[in-house]
Design a protein around this motif. Sequence first.
Motif, PDB file in Angstrom:
ATOM      1  N   THR A 169       3.958 -69.567  20.001  1.00  0.00           N
ATOM      2  CA  THR A 169       3.010 -69.851  20.506  1.00  0.00           C
ATOM      3  C   THR A 169       3.583 -70.995  21.733  1.00  0.00           C
ATOM      4  OG1 THR A 169       2.172 -71.904  19.288  1.00  0.00           O
ATOM      5  CG2 THR A 169       0.995 -69.490  19.473  1.00  0.00           C
ATOM      6  N   ASP A 170       4.397 -72.049  21.486  1.00  0.00           N
ATOM      7  CA  ASP A 170       5.841 -72.852  22.448  1.00  0.00           C
ATOM      8  C   ASP A 170       6.840 -71.906  22.480  1.00  0.00           C
ATOM      9  OD1 ASP A 170       7.169 -74.010  23.563  1.00  0.00           O
ATOM     10  OD2 ASP A 170       7.597 -75.165  21.661  1.00  0.00           O
ATOM     11  N   VAL A 171       6.295 -71.038  23.658  1.00  0.00           N
ATOM     12  CA  VAL A 171       7.175 -70.119  24.784  1.00  0.00           C
ATOM     13  C   VAL A 171       7.440 -70.740  26.162  1.00  0.00           C
ATOM     14  CG1 VAL A 171       7.501 -67.502  25.122  1.00  0.00           C
ATOM     15  CG2 VAL A 171       6.411 -68.533  23.090  1.00  0.00           C
ATOM     16  N   GLU A 172       8.874 -70.248  26.439  1.00  0.00           N
ATOM     17  CA  GLU A 172       9.266 -70.474  27.628  1.00  0.00           C
ATOM     18  C   GLU A 172       9.914 -69.590  28.309  1.00  0.00           C
ATOM     19  OE1 GLU A 172      10.564 -74.575  30.696  1.00  0.00           O
ATOM     20  OE2 GLU A 172      11.007 -74.721  28.311  1.00  0.00           O
ATOM     21  N   VAL A 173       9.404 -69.047  29.502  1.00  0.00           N
ATOM     22  CA  VAL A 173      10.108 -67.957  30.499  1.00  0.00           C
ATOM     23  C   VAL A 173      11.658 -68.358  31.176  1.00  0.00           C
ATOM     24  CG1 VAL A 173       9.843 -65.871  31.686  1.00  0.00           C
ATOM     25  CG2 VAL A 173       7.947 -66.808  30.117  1.00  0.00           C
ATOM     26  N   ILE A 174      11.994 -67.534  31.449  1.00  0.00           N
ATOM     27  CA  ILE A 174      13.210 -68.427  32.347  1.00  0.00           C
ATOM     28  C   ILE A 174      13.531 -66.762  33.082  1.00  0.00           C
ATOM     29  CG2 ILE A 174      15.912 -68.510  33.040  1.00  0.00           C
ATOM     30  CD1 ILE A 174      15.412 -70.518  30.591  1.00  0.00           C
ATOM     31  N   ARG A 175      13.029 -66.735  34.927  1.00  0.00           N
ATOM     32  CA  ARG A 175      13.168 -65.463  34.353  1.00  0.00           C
ATOM     33  C   ARG A 175      14.335 -65.500  35.696  1.00  0.00           C
ATOM     34  NH1 ARG A 175       8.786 -61.946  35.391  1.00  0.00           N
ATOM     35  NH2 ARG A 175       6.721 -62.631  34.639  1.00  0.00           N
ATOM     36  N   VAL A 176      15.067 -64.364  36.104  1.00  0.00           N
ATOM     37  CA  VAL A 176      16.609 -64.115  37.110  1.00  0.00           C
ATOM     38  C   VAL A 176      16.092 -62.808  37.793  1.00  0.00           C
ATOM     39  CG1 VAL A 176      19.140 -63.330  37.167  1.00  0.00           C
ATOM     40  CG2 VAL A 176      18.485 -64.410  34.671  1.00  0.00           C
ATOM     41  N   GLU A 177      15.196 -63.061  38.514  1.00  0.00           N
ATOM     42  CA  GLU A 177      14.813 -61.442  39.502  1.00  0.00           C
ATOM     43  C   GLU A 177      15.145 -61.485  41.078  1.00  0.00           C
ATOM     44  OE1 GLU A 177      10.616 -62.663  39.188  1.00  0.00           O
ATOM     45  OE2 GLU A 177      10.628 -64.272  40.007  1.00  0.00           O
ATOM     46  N   GLY A 178      14.646 -60.407  41.369  1.00  0.00           N
ATOM     47  CA  GLY A 178      14.982 -59.798  42.952  1.00  0.00           C
ATOM     48  C   GLY A 178      16.466 -59.517  42.544  1.00  0.00           C
ATOM     49  N   VAL A 179      17.368 -59.400  41.489  1.00  0.00           N
ATOM     50  CA  VAL A 179      18.435 -59.207  40.915  1.00  0.00           C
ATOM     51  C   VAL A 179      19.707 -57.972  42.285  1.00  0.00           C
ATOM     52  CG1 VAL A 179      19.267 -61.178  39.865  1.00  0.00           C
ATOM     53  CG2 VAL A 179      18.876 -58.308  39.277  1.00  0.00           C
ATOM     54  N   GLY A 180      18.051 -57.048  41.897  1.00  0.00           N
ATOM     55  CA  GLY A 180      18.526 -55.928  43.371  1.00  0.00           C
ATOM     56  C   GLY A 180      18.394 -55.526  44.173  1.00  0.00           C
ATOM     57  N   MET A 181      18.029 -56.733  45.385  1.00  0.00           N
ATOM     58  CA  MET A 181      17.860 -56.886  46.480  1.00  0.00           C
ATOM     59  C   MET A 181      18.973 -57.416  46.985  1.00  0.00           C
ATOM     60  SD  MET A 181      13.482 -58.404  45.374  1.00  0.00           S
ATOM     61  CE  MET A 181      13.201 -58.257  46.996  1.00  0.00           C
ATOM     62  N   GLY A 182      20.270 -57.329  46.582  1.00  0.00           N
ATOM     63  CA  GLY A 182      21.283 -57.314  47.859  1.00  0.00           C
ATOM     64  C   GLY A 182      22.615 -59.229  47.450  1.00  0.00           C
ATOM     65  N   ALA A 183      23.062 -59.006  47.923  1.00  0.00           N
ATOM     66  CA  ALA A 183      24.142 -60.441  46.792  1.00  0.00           C
ATOM     67  C   ALA A 183      23.700 -61.764  47.114  1.00  0.00           C
ATOM     68  CB  ALA A 183      25.412 -60.112  47.782  1.00  0.00           C
ATOM     69  N   ASP A 184      22.688 -61.436  48.170  1.00  0.00           N
ATOM     70  CA  ASP A 184      22.385 -63.816  48.478  1.00  0.00           C
ATOM     71  C   ASP A 184      21.246 -63.965  47.896  1.00  0.00           C
ATOM     72  OD1 ASP A 184      23.654 -63.466  50.548  1.00  0.00           O
ATOM     73  OD2 ASP A 184      22.272 -62.890  52.121  1.00  0.00           O
ATOM     74  N   ALA A 185      20.469 -62.402  47.141  1.00  0.00           N
ATOM     75  CA  ALA A 185      19.175 -62.424  45.908  1.00  0.00           C
ATOM     76  C   ALA A 185      19.859 -62.319  44.491  1.00  0.00           C
ATOM     77  CB  ALA A 185      17.997 -61.227  46.571  1.00  0.00           C
ATOM     78  N   VAL A 186      20.803 -62.085  44.702  1.00  0.00           N
ATOM     79  CA  VAL A 186      21.751 -62.504  42.924  1.00  0.00           C
ATOM     80  C   VAL A 186      22.051 -63.587  43.016  1.00  0.00           C
ATOM     81  CG1 VAL A 186      24.042 -62.257  41.782  1.00  0.00           C
ATOM     82  CG2 VAL A 186      22.261 -60.256  42.703  1.00  0.00           C
ATOM     83  N   THR A 187      22.789 -64.404  44.146  1.00  0.00           N
ATOM     84  CA  THR A 187      22.813 -65.833  44.260  1.00  0.00           C
ATOM     85  C   THR A 187      21.747 -66.280  43.790  1.00  0.00           C
ATOM     86  OG1 THR A 187      24.893 -65.024  45.549  1.00  0.00           O
ATOM     87  CG2 THR A 187      23.617 -67.444  45.345  1.00  0.00           C
ATOM     88  N   ALA A 188      20.644 -66.836  44.677  1.00  0.00           N
ATOM     89  CA  ALA A 188      19.689 -66.973  44.922  1.00  0.00           C
ATOM     90  C   ALA A 188      19.018 -67.442  43.228  1.00  0.00           C
ATOM     91  CB  ALA A 188      18.835 -67.015  45.363  1.00  0.00           C
ATOM     92  N   ALA A 189      18.390 -65.863  42.594  1.00  0.00           N
ATOM     93  CA  ALA A 189      18.391 -65.896  41.016  1.00  0.00           C
ATOM     94  C   ALA A 189      18.557 -66.908  40.442  1.00  0.00           C
ATOM     95  CB  ALA A 189      17.760 -64.607  40.805  1.00  0.00           C
ATOM     96  N   LEU A 190      19.824 -66.724  40.280  1.00  0.00           N
ATOM     97  CA  LEU A 190      20.745 -66.929  39.592  1.00  0.00           C
ATOM     98  C   LEU A 190      21.091 -68.602  39.782  1.00  0.00           C
ATOM     99  CD1 LEU A 190      24.292 -65.019  38.890  1.00  0.00           C
ATOM    100  CD2 LEU A 190      22.677 -65.332  37.341  1.00  0.00           C
TER     101      LEU A 190
END
Length: 214
Positions: A169-190
């Motif tokens: 039950t001790d679960v933490e989520v790390i999202r890397v989202e929006g990586v299909g929305m362009g290079a700038d979005a990938v940089t921001a997501a990472l």
Amino acid sequence: MSILLVTSSPRGAASHSTRVATDLAQKLLAADPSAKLVVHDLVANPLPHIDPDYATGIYTPAEARSQRQAEVVGVSDAVLDEVFAADTIILATGFINFNISSTLKSWIDHVARSGRTFAYGENGPKGLVTGKKVYIVLASGGIYSEGAAVQMDHAIPYLRSVLGFLGMTDVEVIRVEGVGMGADAVTAALAKATAKVDAIAAAAANADQVAIAA
């Protein structure tokens, strides 16, 4: 401390989920030099889909199993050994057709075993895998943590549900989202994901220092 890293993206070195999850594992190791890391790459070493031999074999006494039943149950047993030995579990997956990868689903099918990781009693099911910290690293082309697309995210709700059912039950989520929305979005997501990884690692290092001082 023992860390289990489970990766499942078919994208290999290009995988954002694998990259961030691996970074987290390495930084947790750096925070606790005595820790051990076990890596299970479900693409390089996929687990078989459950079949009739597995479905019957897990309910058959070991001495009465056929050779095939013993083989497939043995695969599951090895996976369970990794899970029970780990203090921290990191699950990495891409967001594929609004859910997790099929390779990670097979891992879950081998982990979720009546009598081993959960049991039914008078008060209903009880999870038997307790005391674990779980991190989920999910990479997605779009944004599914907020807005109208939230309802299309079946990955995180599913993982939280099944892990919780098993006692984790001790679960933490790390999202890397929006990586299909362009290079700038990938940089921001990472950058956002890396900042969260760094915060987790810093907290772990601080906790280790406190434990040493105590």
